[in-house]
Design an enzyme around this catalytic site. Structure first.
Site, PDB file in Angstrom:
ATOM      1  N   GLU A  33      -1.904  10.238  -8.829  1.00  0.00           N
ATOM      2  CA  GLU A  33      -3.180   9.622  -8.468  1.00  0.00           C
ATOM      3  C   GLU A  33      -4.220  10.723  -8.300  1.00  0.00           C
ATOM      4  O   GLU A  33      -3.947  11.783  -7.727  1.00  0.00           O
ATOM      5  CB  GLU A  33      -2.995   8.874  -7.148  1.00  0.00           C
ATOM      6  CG  GLU A  33      -4.232   8.141  -6.671  1.00  0.00           C
ATOM      7  CD  GLU A  33      -3.987   7.431  -5.344  1.00  0.00           C
ATOM      8  OE1 GLU A  33      -4.542   6.340  -5.157  1.00  0.00           O
ATOM      9  OE2 GLU A  33      -3.246   7.969  -4.491  1.00  0.00           O
ATOM     10  N   LYS A  70      -4.855  -0.572  -9.278  1.00  0.00           N
ATOM     11  CA  LYS A  70      -4.239  -0.606  -7.946  1.00  0.00           C
ATOM     12  C   LYS A  70      -4.675  -1.842  -7.165  1.00  0.00           C
ATOM     13  O   LYS A  70      -5.869  -2.114  -7.017  1.00  0.00           O
ATOM     14  CB  LYS A  70      -4.634   0.661  -7.189  1.00  0.00           C
ATOM     15  CG  LYS A  70      -3.957   0.856  -5.841  1.00  0.00           C
ATOM     16  CD  LYS A  70      -4.425   2.169  -5.235  1.00  0.00           C
ATOM     17  CE  LYS A  70      -3.758   2.472  -3.908  1.00  0.00           C
ATOM     18  NZ  LYS A  70      -4.281   3.734  -3.329  1.00  0.00           N
ATOM     19  N   CYS A 100       0.517   4.765  -5.314  1.00  0.00           N
ATOM     20  CA  CYS A 100       0.393   5.225  -3.932  1.00  0.00           C
ATOM     21  C   CYS A 100       0.676   4.142  -2.887  1.00  0.00           C
ATOM     22  O   CYS A 100       1.827   3.811  -2.636  1.00  0.00           O
ATOM     23  CB  CYS A 100      -0.979   5.863  -3.726  1.00  0.00           C
ATOM     24  SG  CYS A 100      -1.084   6.956  -2.285  1.00  0.00           S
TER      25      CYS A 100
END
Length: 300
Positions: free
Chosen positions: A57, A132, A175
């Site tokens: 990321e 995301k 993440c």
């Protein structure tokens, strides 16, 4: 100085399984410098035999303010993705670009972005984009952590199907998605053999939760888990935990880039380990239907 670690599984078969490279970098607001480091890692991974490379990321940059983060963002058709597409084509390998600052579809009006995991194949084509879906809005005053990703980021609308790659079927996360087992189980049900969580974990949350969460996701899905990571200080306001990890389907850590400097770990991806783990402990077959897990009031 970049650190390179080799790790290979001891296998029963004599045929060689494909190699994946899981990378760790220290991005800054300097996009050119970041690309130079990532390019070096990708080239080194290719020379060592990798056919797919995982970057974390924020591989493109980590801004020092909301304004800088937004101003440096691009579309998927911009220079950054174009350079990585050329690199993939030149080296004839696949890339997982684990968190690209992608300008939103209504950028001119709302100046908001997506945090996008982009997969590029060995011909330089984008084969999948996952945006995301769980955004990191967390206040931990006792740990010195204060981040509000939703202030400038649009949550992704949906999961995407696992991508068939030279190392197996890869399920995409980013993440903070790591904290939601529903996502990993959904990807596994749709055929994932490898889960990816490219990340920029804070030092405080990484020390407490990073390894145990990655191992848990591997154990419950019986998948490989690859988590490229940011490490060290990006600028005066932010630092990351590091420890880019590779975990096997049994939940063992089989590669760790450490917590100090950029590097890469090479892992042999033997799908026999997925097959054996799932056959010997058939968790998915033992799972009840969804209705069973809906808690009801005790019958009188």
């Amino acid at each position: 100085e970049l650190k390179f670690i080799n790790f290979v599984f001891h296998r029963m078969s004599s045929s060689r399984a494909p190699l994946a490279a899981v990378c760790q970098v220290t991005s800054t607001p300097d996009k050119e410098a970041n690309f130079s480091v990532c390019e070096q890692l990708v080239q080194e991974a290719k020379e060592r035999g990798a056919c797919m490379v995982f970057l974390p990321e924020g591989f493109d940059y980590i801004g020092s303010s909301r304004e800088e983060t937004l101003s440096l963002s691009e579309t998927l058709g911009g220079d950054t993705i174009s350079k990585y597409a050329q690199l993939a084509r030149k080296l004839e390998l696949w890339l997982s670009l684990g968190g690209f600052h992608e300008r939103g579809h209504d950028w001119e009006n709302d100046r908001r972005i997506y945090n996008s995991h982009v997969i590029i194949n060995n011909e330089g084509d984008i084969t999948s984009v996952y945006r995301k879906s769980h955004l990191f809005d967390v206040e931990l005053p006792e740990k010195g952590v204060s981040l509000k990703e939703s202030a400038f980021t649009i949550p992704g609308p949906a999961l995407v199907s696992p991508v068939q790659t030279p190392i197996g079927k890869v399920g995409l996360g980013i993440c903070y998605d790591l904290r939601f087992p529903e996502l990993s189980l959904a990807l596994q049900r749709h055929g994932a053999e490898i889960l990816t969580y490219p990340s920029a974990f804070t030092v405080a949350t990484g020390a407490a939760h990073w390894e145990v969460l990655l191992r848990a996701r591997a154990i419950e899905t019986q998948c490989f888990v690859f988590a490229a990571a940011q490490v060290g200080r990006h600028h005066e306001k932010r630092a990351s935990y590091g420890h880019a990890l590779a975990v096997d389907p049994w939940g063992e850590v089989v590669g760790d880039c450490g917590g100090e400097q950029p590097g890469v770990v090479l892992v042999e991806v033997d799908m026999d380990r997925v097959v054996r783990t799932r056959r010997n402990m058939p968790v998915q077959q033992h799972r009840r239907d969804e209705a069973f897990y809906c808690v009801k009031a005790n019958p009188k």
